[in-house]
Design a protein around this motif. Structure first.
Motif, short mmCIF file in Angstrom:
data_model
loop_
_atom_site.label_atom_id
_atom_site.label_comp_id
_atom_site.label_asym_id
_atom_site.label_seq_id
_atom_site.Cartn_x
_atom_site.Cartn_y
_atom_site.Cartn_z
N GLU A 286 0.83 -1.10 0.00
CA GLU A 286 0.03 0.02 0.10
C GLU A 286 0.85 1.20 -0.04
OE1 GLU A 286 -4.04 -1.22 2.25
OE2 GLU A 286 -2.27 -1.16 3.54
N VAL A 287 1.90 1.12 0.73
CA VAL A 287 2.90 2.27 0.76
C VAL A 287 3.44 2.57 -0.71
CG1 VAL A 287 5.09 3.08 1.70
CG2 VAL A 287 3.50 2.19 3.24
N ALA A 288 3.85 1.52 -1.31
CA ALA A 288 4.51 1.64 -2.53
C ALA A 288 3.41 2.04 -3.62
CB ALA A 288 5.09 0.00 -3.01
N ASP A 289 2.35 1.51 -3.65
CA ASP A 289 1.17 1.98 -4.37
C ASP A 289 0.92 3.49 -4.24
OD1 ASP A 289 0.96 -0.69 -5.37
OD2 ASP A 289 -0.91 -1.05 -4.28
N LEU A 290 0.91 3.98 -3.10
CA LEU A 290 0.72 5.46 -2.78
C LEU A 290 2.15 6.21 -3.51
CD1 LEU A 290 -0.74 7.89 -1.55
CD2 LEU A 290 0.64 7.41 0.57
N PHE A 291 3.20 5.75 -3.19
CA PHE A 291 4.28 6.52 -3.68
C PHE A 291 4.23 6.38 -5.24
CE2 PHE A 291 8.95 6.96 -4.77
CZ PHE A 291 9.30 7.66 -4.13
N PHE A 292 4.22 5.38 -5.85
CA PHE A 292 4.23 5.25 -7.31
C PHE A 292 2.88 5.71 -7.99
CE2 PHE A 292 7.94 2.56 -6.27
CZ PHE A 292 8.82 3.34 -6.67
N GLY A 293 1.95 5.77 -7.15
CA GLY A 293 0.55 6.13 -7.75
C GLY A 293 0.33 7.53 -7.64
N LYS A 294 -0.42 7.95 -6.40
CA LYS A 294 -1.16 9.30 -6.54
C LYS A 294 0.36 10.47 -6.40
CE LYS A 294 -5.67 8.87 -5.02
NZ LYS A 294 -6.62 9.14 -3.90
N MET A 295 1.36 10.06 -5.36
CA MET A 295 2.25 10.94 -5.06
C MET A 295 3.14 11.07 -6.38
SD MET A 295 1.94 11.79 -2.12
CE MET A 295 3.65 12.47 -1.46
N TRP A 296 3.41 9.98 -7.27
CA TRP A 296 4.15 9.90 -8.45
C TRP A 296 3.31 10.91 -9.41
CZ3 TRP A 296 9.15 8.04 -9.19
CH2 TRP A 296 9.53 8.01 -10.42
N GLN A 297 2.08 10.80 -9.58
CA GLN A 297 1.51 11.50 -10.55
C GLN A 297 1.37 12.80 -10.25
OE1 GLN A 297 -2.41 9.78 -10.47
NE2 GLN A 297 -1.73 7.72 -11.24
N ARG A 298 1.29 13.27 -9.00
CA ARG A 298 1.38 14.65 -8.74
C ARG A 298 2.76 15.53 -8.94
NH1 ARG A 298 -2.63 18.28 -6.90
NH2 ARG A 298 -1.64 20.21 -6.23
N PHE A 299 3.76 14.70 -8.66
CA PHE A 299 5.11 15.17 -8.87
C PHE A 299 5.89 15.23 -10.35
CE2 PHE A 299 4.95 15.19 -4.25
CZ PHE A 299 5.60 16.51 -3.92
N GLU A 300 5.37 14.19 -10.86
CA GLU A 300 5.77 13.84 -12.25
C GLU A 300 7.22 13.96 -12.53
OE1 GLU A 300 2.00 15.38 -14.77
OE2 GLU A 300 3.57 17.07 -14.14
N PRO A 301 8.13 12.96 -11.77
CA PRO A 301 9.51 12.97 -11.75
C PRO A 301 9.75 12.84 -13.31
CG PRO A 301 8.89 11.91 -10.13
CD PRO A 301 7.49 12.10 -10.91
N GLN A 302 11.02 13.63 -13.77
CA GLN A 302 11.48 13.48 -15.15
C GLN A 302 12.57 12.45 -15.27
OE1 GLN A 302 9.71 15.35 -17.58
NE2 GLN A 302 8.39 15.42 -15.73
N VAL A 303 12.72 11.56 -14.20
CA VAL A 303 13.65 10.68 -14.22
C VAL A 303 13.08 9.19 -14.87
CG1 VAL A 303 15.00 11.75 -12.54
CG2 VAL A 303 13.37 10.18 -11.72
N ARG A 304 14.10 8.25 -15.16
CA ARG A 304 13.46 7.01 -15.76
C ARG A 304 12.98 5.94 -14.76
NH1 ARG A 304 17.47 4.65 -20.13
NH2 ARG A 304 15.42 3.43 -20.24
N GLN A 305 13.59 6.11 -13.40
CA GLN A 305 13.06 5.03 -12.47
C GLN A 305 13.71 5.86 -11.23
OE1 GLN A 305 15.11 1.36 -12.37
NE2 GLN A 305 16.79 2.07 -13.46
N VAL A 306 12.85 5.09 -10.06
CA VAL A 306 13.50 5.68 -8.78
C VAL A 306 13.45 4.43 -7.77
CG1 VAL A 306 12.80 6.73 -6.36
CG2 VAL A 306 12.73 8.17 -8.94
N LEU A 307 14.16 3.87 -7.13
CA LEU A 307 14.44 2.82 -6.40
C LEU A 307 13.46 3.21 -4.89
CD1 LEU A 307 17.42 1.17 -7.10
CD2 LEU A 307 15.39 0.62 -8.12
N LEU A 308 12.71 2.43 -4.22
CA LEU A 308 12.01 2.54 -2.93
C LEU A 308 12.40 1.38 -2.20
CD1 LEU A 308 10.21 4.42 -1.41
CD2 LEU A 308 8.27 2.90 -2.06
N SER A 309 12.92 1.84 -0.72
CA SER A 309 13.23 0.85 0.20
C SER A 309 12.36 1.15 1.28
CB SER A 309 14.60 0.67 0.23
OG SER A 309 14.90 -0.12 1.63
#
Length: 304
Positions: A70-93
């Motif tokens: 759920e944490v990962a879904d939030l980070f790569f879902g709504k949070m990612w969509q809001r910030f729209e990072p211009q990088v190819r990938q981000v690793l989350l731990s």
């Protein structure tokens, strides 16, 4: 604060003289104003014009059980969509052991950390954050702002005000309610002052918690966050933002004072210190902004 919370109304411009004073000093004011305009140049005016992110079910997942996925879904879902990072990938731990081994600074325990590994942005979050969605979103916002500033090469990671700039960017991207709402109450108990959190975020704040009587509150203090929120509203053309009801009383007061000051001293969409011939600011080694207090010191127990 509940979804039905109400803010005390105010009318910017109808105030006593003292109310029109900026809630922060001139150096901090110039830094906040010039940085907000720099954000507009870097990320576009459309970012600041988006709806602000509310601490309600309109944004927060519901139901939510604090599971890793759920944490990962939030980070790569709504949070990612809001910030729209211009990088190819981000690793989350979310590895707790990794945090205990490598993310301590000056005796403080980190709850979020950003770094680059083999050219790839890496974000570590303390898994204990998962129990508090408001806190979790605030830390995620801070780390994703690192991605946008450092990960995209917009600022030097060694820049003196880099962490403070990161906090300020959370406001610009609409997460200011989350990162602003931190307040502490003090009471004397057993010959020692103890800090008790009032707002959404507890005394650990964005980056650390000390066990030696010092509580770190983050990189911007309440007046700075309050004035940053006022500048955010001013850029949006809001003189009475309805979202102010979600702010804790202290930051809401600084927001009011900031809007009163801007209404008295600037034209819509402009800032007082950025007008030609007023104030200029640059970040250099030993800049006073870098030495502003970041921690709230609580007297230790008298062992004598």
């Amino acid at each position: 604060m509940s979804e039905n919370a109400k803010a005390e109304p105010w009318i910017p411009g109808e105030h006593e003289d003292d109310d029109a004073k900026c809630p922060v000093g001139l150096v901090q004011q110039a830094w906040i104003e010039s940085s907000m305009l720099w954000f507009v140049d870097q990320f576009g005016k459309d970012v600041v014009m988006r709806d602000i992110v509310p601490p309600t079910r309109d944004f927060l997942p519901d139901p939510y059980f604090g599971k890793d996925h759920e944490v990962a879904d939030l980070f790569f879902g709504k949070m990612w969509q809001r910030f729209e990072p211009q990088v190819r990938q981000v690793l989350l731990s979310l590895d707790k052991a990794q945090g205990e081994q490598g993310h301590r600074k000056n005796g403080a325990r980190a709850v979020g950390h950003y770094q680059v590994k083999d050219g790839v942005p890496f974000v570590w979050l303390d898994p204990r954050l998962a129990s508090d969605l408001i806190y979790l979103v605030a830390v995620m916002a801070h780390e994703l702002c690192h991605v946008r500033l450092i990960g995209e090469g917009r600022v030097d990671p060694d820049r003196k005000d880099q962490e403070r700039l990161t906090d300020l960017l959370t406001v610009f991207f609409g997460f200011g309610i989350f990162t602003t709402n931190v307040a502490l109450e003090f009471e004397e108990a057993d010959r020692r002052w103890k800090a008790h959190p009032i707002g959404y975020l507890d005394e650990y704040r964005l980056n650390a918690a000390r066990d030696n009587g010092v509580r770190c509150l983050g990189y911007l203090d309440e007046p700075e966050f309050g004035y940053a929120m006022a500048c955010y509203a001013w850029l949006r053309g809001e003189t009475y933002p309805v979202w102010a009801k979600h702010l804790d009383p202290g930051p809401r007061l600084y927001l009011k004072q900031g809007l009163d000051h801007l209404s008295a001293e600037a034209r819509p969409g402009e800032f007082p210190t950025t007008r030609q011939g007023r104030v200029s600011i640059r970040i250099v080694s030993g800049d006073p902004l870098a030495s502003l207090p970041l921690c709230l010191r609580v007297p230790r127990r008298d062992t004598g």
